[in-house]
Design an enzyme around this catalytic site. Sequence first.
Site, PDB file in Angstrom:
ATOM      1  CB  CYS A  16      -0.934   0.014   1.203  1.00  0.00           C
ATOM      2  SG  CYS A  16      -2.143  -1.325   1.172  1.00  0.00           S
ATOM      3  CD  GLN A  69      -3.009  -4.836   4.018  1.00  0.00           C
ATOM      4  OE1 GLN A  69      -3.679  -3.852   4.285  1.00  0.00           O
ATOM      5  NE2 GLN A  69      -2.143  -4.859   3.034  1.00  0.00           N
ATOM      6  NE  ARG A 117     -21.492   4.038   2.554  1.00  0.00           N
ATOM      7  CZ  ARG A 117     -20.368   3.375   2.778  1.00  0.00           C
ATOM      8  NH1 ARG A 117     -19.395   3.937   3.482  1.00  0.00           N
ATOM      9  NH2 ARG A 117     -20.183   2.159   2.309  1.00  0.00           N
ATOM     10  CB  SER A 150      -9.607   1.571   2.989  1.00  0.00           C
ATOM     11  OG  SER A 150      -9.111   0.253   2.792  1.00  0.00           O
ATOM     12  CG  HIS A 180      -6.244   1.984   0.375  1.00  0.00           C
ATOM     13  ND1 HIS A 180      -5.091   2.528  -0.159  1.00  0.00           N
ATOM     14  CD2 HIS A 180      -5.837   0.910   1.122  1.00  0.00           C
ATOM     15  CE1 HIS A 180      -4.050   1.813   0.233  1.00  0.00           C
ATOM     16  NE2 HIS A 180      -4.485   0.827   1.006  1.00  0.00           N
ATOM     17  CB  CYS A 217      -0.547   0.321   7.773  1.00  0.00           C
ATOM     18  SG  CYS A 217      -2.223   0.482   7.125  1.00  0.00           S
ATOM     19  N   GLY A 271       1.624  -4.096   3.696  1.00  0.00           N
ATOM     20  CA  GLY A 271       1.804  -5.530   3.816  1.00  0.00           C
ATOM     21  C   GLY A 271       3.222  -5.883   4.226  1.00  0.00           C
TER      22      GLY A 271
END
Length: 389
Positions: A89, A155, A218, A244, A345, A375, A377
């Site tokens: 990420c 994750q 939203r 996400s 994401h 953060c 992997g």
Amino acid sequence: MATAYIVDAVRTAGGKRGGKLAGVHPVDLGAAVFDAIADRNDFDPAAIDDVITGCVSQGGQQTMDLGRNAVLASKLPDSIPAVTIDRQCGSSQQAMMFAAQAVMSGTQDMVLASGIESMTRVPMGAVATLFMKDGLGHYKSPRLEEKYPGIMFSQFVGAEMIVKKHGFTKDDLDAYAFESHKRAKAATEAGHFKREIIGVEIETPEGKQIHLVDEGIRFDATLEGIAGVKLLQEGGAITAASSSQICDGASAALIVSEQALKDHGLTPRARIHHISVTAGDPVIMLEEPLFATEKALKKAGMKIEDIDAYEVNEAFAPVPLAWMKYLGASHDRLNMHGGAIALGHPLGASGTKLMATLLGVLDATGGKYGLQTMCEGGGQANVTIIERL
């Protein structure tokens, strides 16, 4: 050591899975942000020394050096090289840091850092699962299995571990998710995203349109609605609403040297004050931004109070919540325009995407220092601290 400057940073508005950007090839998403960097800034794009592109799911439409293909599809000269990298990420945040290191070392003067990810066209995890289904093996080797027996690095599992370790409740996560949507809605309506979002032409049943608004927000979100979303795991605390959003998108940031500023008459938006990357526990995985930020601040000779705005990727709500708790950080300065829970994401594109947003937040608030962390992997985390100019 030379200083690296950020001249510009742009991103597409996020597209939901199967949504408005689903009809756009990922190469063309990348070409769109590359074109925007060239169009918005008065310089000869042939001066770009390299393009570094982050992408997590490098398969199918996102393979064969995705970054180079995006260069070839864009307005940029074919003479510009490109490389595609994967730090999960944090891929495009790492692209930005590699670009900064190239400039700071004096080996290059102008590098375009970027990220591209169509999670509709190349689904998350597909590059592993498709190989496994065809009997071509698993990424977990015998030696890795011996060290981590029976563990499937996940994750989601790591996020639930953070919930328990830091004592959060489902109500905490839901309240955080609701705030992310409220902030994203407010930022959109106030026009705070106008400078960072570049339009992408899309085909719709009504004809061609320009996609300019993050599709995942939203605008009518309520805390009750978010709280009513079912748990992803029995006995857990996380729901799709506190995670996400799967997202299609691309982003880019132009990183240059002081010499390039002079040679091309460019005005920098920020200078890169600090860059670092760390790694820790690959099982709980998503907790590393806590410790990475602590180490980065120490190396930079700063305290969390010195930072005016933070962008901490909202992979799952417990990640920024744990980050705030551990560092004593203020929620008022965190993800002030909303985060990935509302905005999406797009995996490898999120690093330079967050930088585009962080620059916008600093502009809107008049803040001086900004910090972003992600953060990743494998229990990794990148940290970048910038100074707005």
